[in-house]
Motif scaffolding. Structure first.
Motif, PDB file in Angstrom:
ATOM      1  N   PHE A  15      46.098  14.199 -45.531  1.00 54.21           N
ATOM      2  CA  PHE A  15      45.440  14.282 -46.842  1.00 54.21           C
ATOM      3  C   PHE A  15      45.094  12.913 -47.447  1.00 54.21           C
ATOM      4  N   ASN A  18      39.530  11.615 -48.295  1.00 49.21           N
ATOM      5  CA  ASN A  18      38.771  12.844 -48.563  1.00 49.21           C
ATOM      6  C   ASN A  18      38.325  13.588 -47.299  1.00 49.21           C
ATOM      7  N   ARG A  39      41.209  15.532 -46.141  1.00 44.86           N
ATOM      8  CA  ARG A  39      41.532  16.664 -47.006  1.00 44.86           C
ATOM      9  C   ARG A  39      40.537  17.820 -46.809  1.00 44.86           C
ATOM     10  N   ARG A  50      41.718  21.494 -45.630  1.00 42.23           N
ATOM     11  CA  ARG A  50      41.650  22.094 -46.969  1.00 42.23           C
ATOM     12  C   ARG A  50      42.628  23.249 -47.141  1.00 42.23           C
ATOM     13  N   LEU A  99      46.252  22.166 -47.491  1.00 43.66           N
ATOM     14  CA  LEU A  99      46.468  21.461 -48.758  1.00 43.66           C
ATOM     15  C   LEU A  99      46.486  22.441 -49.927  1.00 43.66           C
TER      16      LEU A  99
END
Length: 403
Positions: A280, A283, A286, A290, A293
């Motif tokens: 993470f 960006n 992440r 996704r 997270l």
């Protein structure tokens, strides 16, 4: 510039006269912008039924909420321009107007010599704006269309909603409102051109063109990836975490668009270790991870009510908001602080409040000066202005006008 008859306006378009043939949502939304900015908008309506928007639900004391919202500051003239006497009156009004706006299906006004080419040729300083569904070229230019239909056609529905197999239309009429904005921009640009040259011109926009423009980065991304985007719900395909989360009592939305904000988020949520987690840290990581997270953050968010999280996140400088229903937006302190809902004195509806134009001008403010008109409310006075009041009863008897 045509001097109006003292509509009480202070806005920058005070003195301009707009002849408005539009109905439903897109066209009236465009002329509402011009009216709020001070223009004298004469709304031409059918003698018997008026604008179709008058009959949209919900009705409030016999008035349509849709019509009330986008027809303020206008004067209504009930007139049948398909009859020779009606066309004669229209031409007198055109001669005294700066702008004509219409959203009829292509070909309708040509039958009566009221189309753009004819009138701009006859009145070279006239600005004539047409709003259509599909634009002025191609085989589809003749088709009718509404906001939802064009949301489907331009791909907006394919990326809206939560599931690919269940596309959704946007909850507001974004193509009607969007094409209205472009029409207003086009008209103001044409008026500026006229100020410098003395020449009017034809202005055009459409729901289709607006939809394509709203899809600009999706159409550009498709060229880069050769992949169709899919619905993201409240997510953003370019960032993570970005979207809604369920708290202990309600939904909130957060927007994390860079690594600095993500680090602030993790500190505010008491999980600072996530900022250095290689899954993470940046960006792109992440976005790739996704789902994982969001599962971690969702478990955290459910521990406290939304008010607690909003206070913490705002203190940390995190863009966030509760997901508010209309009832809360109506009472939102920020709505009140900006005076977004302005009181309007309507003969049938006490305490009517209508959203104002979202533009601030310090010297020439936009304002809501009067409520949406009753059908034919101003027919008599407009006939007086063009020297035709002596024919009022005759025109009423023939069904040419209504009062």
């Amino acid at each position: 510039m045509t001097t109006d008859k003292g509509n009480g306006a202070k806005g920058p378009l005070t003195g301009l006269r707009i002849l408005d043939f539009t109905t439903n949502i897109s066209g009236p939304s465009a002329t509402a912008i011009l009216a709020d900015l001070g223009a004298d908008v004469i709304k031409i309506e059918r003698v018997s039924k008026g604008d179709d928007a008058r009959h949209m639900s919900p009705q409030w004391n016999g008035e349509s909420a849709y019509f009330l919202a986008i027809n303020r500051n206008k004067r209504s003239m009930a007139l049948d321009f398909t009859k020779p006497e009606g066309r004669e009156i229209i031409l007198k009004l055109v001669a005294r107007s700066d702008v004509v706006v219409e959203n009829f299906r292509k070909g309708v006004l040509e039958k009566y010599g009221l189309d753009s080419v004819t009138l701009v040729r006859q009145y070279p300083s006239l600005v004539y704006c047409s709003l259509t569904a599909y634009g002025e070229a191609g085989k589809d230019q003749w088709k009718p269309g509404y906001d939802a239909v064009l949301q489907a056609r331009t791909g907006i529905m394919s990326i809206t909603g939560s599931r690919e197999e269940e596309p959704s239309r946007a909850g507001v009429s974004i193509l009607d409102a969007g094409s209205a904005m472009w029409a207003a921009v086009g008209i103001l640009s044409a008026l500026f051109h006229r100020e410098r040259t003395g020449r009017g011109q034809i202005v055009g926009t459409s729901l289709f063109e607006t939809g394509i423009y709203w899809m600009n980065y999706h159409l550009t991304s498709y060229q880069a990836t050769n992949r169709d985007p899919v619905p993201q719900g409240a997510r953003h395909m370019a960032f993570a975490p970005y979207g809604t989360f369920q708290t202990a009592d309600d939904l909130i939305l957060i927007g994390i668009s860079n690594d600095v904000l993500f680090e602030k988020l993790t500190e505010a949520m008491g999980c600072a270790e996530l900022a250095s987690d290689p899954r993470f840290a940046h960006n792109p990581d992440r976005v790739a991870n996704r789902e994982e997270l969001e599962q971690i953050l969702s478990a955290r968010f459910r521990q406290y009510p939304s008010a607690v999280w909003i206070e913490r996140l705002e203190a940390a400088g995190i863009p966030c908001s509760p997901v508010q229903k209309v009832s809360r937006v109506y009472r939102d302190p920020q709505t009140e602080a900006l005076d977004m809902l302005q009181k309007v004195q309507h003969p049938h509806i006490p305490e009517l409040r209508i959203p104002r134009l979202p533009v601030r001008l310090t010297e020439t403010p936009a304002e809501i000066r009067s409520p949406a008109p009753l059908l034919g409310q101003h027919t008599r006075v407009i006939l007086e202005e063009i020297g035709e009041s002596h024919r009022l009863q005759e025109l009423v008897d023939k069904g040419v006008v209504g009062v």
